[in-house]
Design a protein around this motif. Structure first.
Motif, short mmCIF file in Angstrom:
data_model
loop_
_atom_site.label_atom_id
_atom_site.label_comp_id
_atom_site.label_asym_id
_atom_site.label_seq_id
_atom_site.Cartn_x
_atom_site.Cartn_y
_atom_site.Cartn_z
N HIS A 269 0.82 -1.21 0.00
CA HIS A 269 0.00 0.00 0.00
C HIS A 269 0.86 1.27 0.00
O HIS A 269 0.35 2.37 0.14
N GLN A 270 2.17 1.08 -0.16
CA GLN A 270 3.13 2.19 -0.26
C GLN A 270 3.00 3.16 0.94
O GLN A 270 2.65 4.33 0.78
N PRO A 271 3.32 2.66 2.12
CA PRO A 271 3.21 3.50 3.31
C PRO A 271 4.16 4.70 3.26
O PRO A 271 5.28 4.60 2.77
N LYS A 272 3.67 5.82 3.75
CA LYS A 272 4.46 7.05 3.76
C LYS A 272 4.97 7.39 5.16
O LYS A 272 5.94 8.14 5.29
N THR A 273 4.29 6.89 6.18
CA THR A 273 4.63 7.23 7.56
C THR A 273 4.63 5.98 8.43
O THR A 273 4.14 4.92 8.03
N ILE A 274 5.17 6.13 9.64
CA ILE A 274 5.11 5.04 10.61
C ILE A 274 3.66 4.72 10.95
O ILE A 274 3.29 3.56 11.13
N ASP A 275 2.82 5.74 11.02
CA ASP A 275 1.40 5.52 11.30
C ASP A 275 0.77 4.61 10.25
O ASP A 275 -0.12 3.81 10.56
N ASP A 276 1.19 4.74 8.99
CA ASP A 276 0.67 3.87 7.93
C ASP A 276 1.02 2.40 8.21
O ASP A 276 0.20 1.50 7.96
N LEU A 277 2.22 2.16 8.71
CA LEU A 277 2.64 0.80 9.02
C LEU A 277 1.87 0.25 10.23
O LEU A 277 1.47 -0.92 10.24
N ILE A 278 1.67 1.10 11.22
CA ILE A 278 0.88 0.69 12.38
C ILE A 278 -0.54 0.35 11.96
O ILE A 278 -1.10 -0.68 12.35
N ASP A 279 -1.13 1.21 11.13
CA ASP A 279 -2.52 1.00 10.71
C ASP A 279 -2.68 -0.28 9.91
O ASP A 279 -3.75 -0.91 9.94
N PHE A 280 -1.65 -0.69 9.17
CA PHE A 280 -1.74 -1.92 8.39
C PHE A 280 -2.00 -3.12 9.30
O PHE A 280 -2.89 -3.95 9.04
N VAL A 281 -1.24 -3.22 10.39
CA VAL A 281 -1.41 -4.34 11.31
C VAL A 281 -2.73 -4.24 12.06
O VAL A 281 -3.47 -5.22 12.20
N VAL A 282 -3.06 -3.04 12.53
CA VAL A 282 -4.30 -2.84 13.26
C VAL A 282 -5.51 -3.14 12.38
O VAL A 282 -6.50 -3.73 12.83
N ALA A 283 -5.41 -2.80 11.11
CA ALA A 283 -6.50 -3.09 10.17
C ALA A 283 -6.76 -4.59 10.06
O ALA A 283 -7.92 -5.03 10.00
N ARG A 284 -5.69 -5.38 10.05
CA ARG A 284 -5.89 -6.83 9.97
C ARG A 284 -6.55 -7.37 11.23
O ARG A 284 -7.38 -8.29 11.18
N ILE A 285 -6.19 -6.80 12.38
CA ILE A 285 -6.83 -7.21 13.62
C ILE A 285 -8.31 -6.86 13.60
O ILE A 285 -9.17 -7.69 13.91
N LEU A 286 -8.63 -5.65 13.18
CA LEU A 286 -10.03 -5.22 13.11
C LEU A 286 -10.83 -6.07 12.13
O LEU A 286 -12.00 -6.37 12.37
N ASP A 287 -10.20 -6.46 11.03
CA ASP A 287 -10.87 -7.34 10.07
C ASP A 287 -11.30 -8.64 10.73
O ASP A 287 -12.43 -9.11 10.54
N HIS A 288 -10.41 -9.23 11.52
CA HIS A 288 -10.74 -10.50 12.17
C HIS A 288 -11.77 -10.31 13.28
O HIS A 288 -12.50 -11.26 13.60
N LEU A 289 -11.82 -9.12 13.85
CA LEU A 289 -12.87 -8.81 14.84
C LEU A 289 -14.18 -8.42 14.17
O LEU A 289 -15.19 -8.22 14.85
N GLN A 290 -14.15 -8.28 12.84
CA GLN A 290 -15.32 -7.84 12.06
C GLN A 290 -15.77 -6.44 12.48
O GLN A 290 -16.97 -6.17 12.56
N VAL A 291 -14.80 -5.58 12.73
CA VAL A 291 -15.07 -4.18 13.04
C VAL A 291 -14.78 -3.35 11.80
O VAL A 291 -13.65 -3.34 11.31
N PRO A 292 -15.76 -2.64 11.25
CA PRO A 292 -15.53 -1.84 10.04
C PRO A 292 -14.50 -0.74 10.29
O PRO A 292 -14.40 -0.18 11.39
N HIS A 293 -13.71 -0.46 9.28
CA HIS A 293 -12.70 0.59 9.40
C HIS A 293 -12.30 1.06 8.00
O HIS A 293 -12.63 0.44 6.98
N GLN A 294 -11.58 2.16 7.98
CA GLN A 294 -11.02 2.70 6.73
C GLN A 294 -9.55 3.05 6.93
O GLN A 294 -9.06 4.05 6.41
N LEU A 295 -8.86 2.20 7.66
CA LEU A 295 -7.46 2.48 7.97
C LEU A 295 -6.55 2.31 6.76
O LEU A 295 -5.56 3.02 6.62
N THR A 296 -6.86 1.33 5.92
CA THR A 296 -6.04 1.05 4.75
C THR A 296 -6.94 0.75 3.55
O THR A 296 -8.12 0.40 3.70
N GLU A 297 -6.35 0.85 2.39
CA GLU A 297 -7.08 0.48 1.17
C GLU A 297 -7.06 -1.04 1.01
O GLU A 297 -6.09 -1.71 1.38
#
Length: 214
Positions: free
Chosen positions: A182-210
């Motif tokens: 997803h071509q991260p630009k910041t450290i926050d982008d890298l953090i959001d990538f992992v958190v997004a996968r966790i939220l996916d498995h929890l079935q919590v909607p989010h818009q952290l990553t494309e």
């Protein structure tokens, strides 16, 4: 009087922060959950408190009540936040009367983020020597959702065997290993990538990553 069992799809999540590097993942995860109006039952090991003070700049308050208020303020700043103070419960490591310690009223899901290899071993062997270990044991025995986010490099044979054992028990292992497609630009982008996968498995909607693909 017995409390009524929580029956909604995802009204609450247990979150445990242990002593591995990667406290930023946990803080971001908690922010996202609270902002969605989801109860967070938070546990922290002593080592986690040291890691947070080392990795988070500026360091958050060290007193539990002040730290909880700091987390809530962070969550309330997110867009369309539903975060309210009563949604966050912070427990001590020996608080055996807490909801997370019993299969009769435990949340449907638990996330250990980040997960130290010591905690990983305790979960795999059913040690239950503190509240974090007991809460994870409850998830396994009740066949509820346990998500483990290990952060170590390299993994030893012991670590790998413990992860395999826990996976066979039904836990989900999500390493703190962000992708770069997803071509991260910041450290926050890298953090959001992992958190997004966790939220996916929890079935919590989010818009952290494309999402991948079109």
């Amino acid at each position: 009087m017995l409390k009524q069992q929580h029956l909604s799809a995802l009204d609450a999540v247990s979150v445990a922060i242990t002593g591995a590097s990667g406290a930023q993942y946990a803080i971001r995860l908690i922010q996202c959950l609270l902002s969605k109006g989801i109860e967070v039952h938070l546990m922290m090991s002593d080592a986690a408190k040291v890691v947070i003070a080392t990795e988070v700049d500026p360091a958050p308050p060290s007193k539990p009540a002040d730290f909880a208020s700091w987390l809530m303020q962070q969550a309330q700043q997110m867009p369309a936040s539903q975060a309210k103070p009563e949604l966050l419960q912070l427990y001590g490591k020996q608080q055996w009367t807490s909801r997370v310690a019993s299969g009769s009223n435990a949340p449907r899901a638990m996330v250990v983020c980040p997960c130290s290899t010591g905690s990983l071993s305790a979960f795999a062997t059913g040690a239950s020597n503190n509240l974090i270990e007991r809460a994870a044991d409850v998830m396994l025995k009740e066949r509820k959702q346990l998500i483990i986010v290990p952060r170590e490099a390299p993994f030893s044979e012991i670590h790998l065997e413990n992860m395999l054992k826990l996976t066979r028990m039904g836990a989900v292992i999500i390493p703190a290993a962000p992708g770069f497609y997803h071509q991260p630009k910041t450290i926050d982008d890298l953090i959001d990538f992992v958190v997004a996968r966790i939220l996916d498995h929890l079935q919590v909607p989010h818009q952290l990553t494309e999402r991948w693909g079109k």
